[in-house]
Design an enzyme around this catalytic site. Structure first.
Site, PDB file in Angstrom:
ATOM      1  CD  GLU A  27      49.180 -38.412  87.734  1.00  0.00           C
ATOM      2  OE1 GLU A  27      48.359 -37.499  88.114  1.00  0.00           O
ATOM      3  OE2 GLU A  27      50.207 -38.221  87.173  1.00  0.00           O
ATOM      4  CB  ILE A 201      55.698 -13.603  57.852  1.00  0.00           C
ATOM      5  CG1 ILE A 201      54.479 -14.670  58.661  1.00  0.00           C
ATOM      6  CG2 ILE A 201      55.037 -13.357  56.710  1.00  0.00           C
ATOM      7  CD1 ILE A 201      53.239 -13.911  58.946  1.00  0.00           C
ATOM      8  NE  ARG A 207      64.034  -6.623  57.250  1.00  0.00           N
ATOM      9  CZ  ARG A 207      63.192  -5.884  57.925  1.00  0.00           C
ATOM     10  NH1 ARG A 207      61.923  -6.124  57.956  1.00  0.00           N
ATOM     11  NH2 ARG A 207      63.544  -4.937  58.815  1.00  0.00           N
ATOM     12  NE  ARG A 216      63.314  -2.199  54.910  1.00  0.00           N
ATOM     13  CZ  ARG A 216      62.958  -1.596  56.281  1.00  0.00           C
ATOM     14  NH1 ARG A 216      61.912  -1.670  57.027  1.00  0.00           N
ATOM     15  NH2 ARG A 216      64.064  -0.823  56.509  1.00  0.00           N
ATOM     16  CG  ASP A 221      57.474  -2.587  61.693  1.00  0.00           C
ATOM     17  OD1 ASP A 221      58.222  -3.127  62.213  1.00  0.00           O
ATOM     18  OD2 ASP A 221      57.635  -2.040  60.914  1.00  0.00           O
ATOM     19  NE  ARG A 245      58.745   5.407  61.970  1.00  0.00           N
ATOM     20  CZ  ARG A 245      59.538   4.593  62.147  1.00  0.00           C
ATOM     21  NH1 ARG A 245      59.054   3.572  61.923  1.00  0.00           N
ATOM     22  NH2 ARG A 245      60.861   4.845  63.069  1.00  0.00           N
TER      23      ARG A 245
END
Length: 283
Positions: A27, A201, A207, A216, A221, A245
């Site tokens: 193929e 990241i 972290r 941290r 998030d 928050r």
């Protein structure tokens, strides 16, 4: 790019491309015909009103691009062909916010009589808002490095960054104050793929997750992802308890004051007002 405002479509049907994809060596060596069906989602209203090609996407050019891409790349599976081609089209053409793509393989190596084998997928750009914070070391540097990592990711575009605010720790653990902000992105990543990328990241910033709500170097998030409501053991969207928050809502309001929480039905501005009203001293 964002699909929510793009319900118009450009349709390409039965584009024939001779290419070299398949599991078997013959193929890849000999090649075979493939048929492409594509629905391109874009806002066509302005192009229709002004009759100017530059306000739309040239479907002839898209056909040439898909043909060339199919012929320059080789994959075992048509699933991989579809995934790669959808991604390539969305990254190349800014006005296309989403794509329905079908790759047909009419000469697939199947012994029984059949009409066609195909794979159909839908891919699109997604808008997400990310909370970012740090309360260790050079806080601003960690946040700037996170923004640069997002900017450099091939499947993510950074559209906005809020001002950073200093906030007291959340959760009762004694620690230094935080710098917090919000980043607006568009991404081709799924929610779990995005979460994995954010964890990478964070890991690059050193972290560690030893104490819940503890200090941290970097915290990333997913606050909102489109208008979805999602929950599993690893991820909850919208972000759990974000409505209580202030360190999330205050910078989020800078970017998206009228963004409406898909569960609570309140805008970001209203959610922040609710918190501030509870903090006002009583006379």
């Amino acid at each position: 790019m964002y699909l929510e405002n793009a319900k118009d479509k450009i349709c390409i049907e039965l584009l024939e491309v001779y290419a070299h994809h398949g599991v078997f060596p013959e193929e890849k060596q000999k090649g075979q015909p493939f048929l492409i069906n594509a629905v391109l989602y874009a806002d066509l209203r302005k192009a229709g009103k002004e009759d100017r090609l530059e306000l739309s996407t040239d479907y002839g050019e898209v056909c040439q691009f898909m043909t060339q891409w199919m012929q320059e790349n080789t994959f075992n599976l048509i699933e991989a062909v579809a995934e790669g081609l959808a991604q390539a089209v969305l990254l190349r053409y800014e006005l296309i916010s989403g794509i329905d793509l079908e790759i047909r393989k009419p000469e697939a190596p199947i012994e029984q009589p059949f009409g066609c084998v195909s794979v159909k997928i839908h891919r699109e750009w997604h808008k997400a808002y990310l909370g970012v914070g740090s309360n260790m070391g050079d806080k601003k540097h960690y946040i700037q490095e996170a923004v640069e990592a997002l900017k450099s990711h091939p499947l993510t575009v950074v559209n906005g960054i809020s001002d950073l605010i200093e906030t007291e720790p959340y959760g009762g653990v004694v620690q230094d104050n935080f710098l917090n902000g919000v980043i607006e992105i568009e991404t081709l990543l799924s929610p779990m793929e995005l979460l994995d990328m954010l964890h990478e990241i964070e890991g690059a910033a050193g972290r560690v997750r030893e104490v819940r709500w503890g200090p941290r170097t970097l915290d990333l998030d997913i606050i909102f992802y489109d208008k979805i409501v999602y929950e599993d053991d690893a991820l909850i969207i919208p972000h759990q308890d974000m409505e209580n928050r202030r360190f999330v809502l205050e910078p989020l309001k800078m970017l998206a004051p009228n963004y409406r929480h898909p569960v609570l039905g309140k805008t970001v501005s209203r959610l922040l007002e609710d918190i501030l009203s509870k903090e006002e001293p009583r006379g």
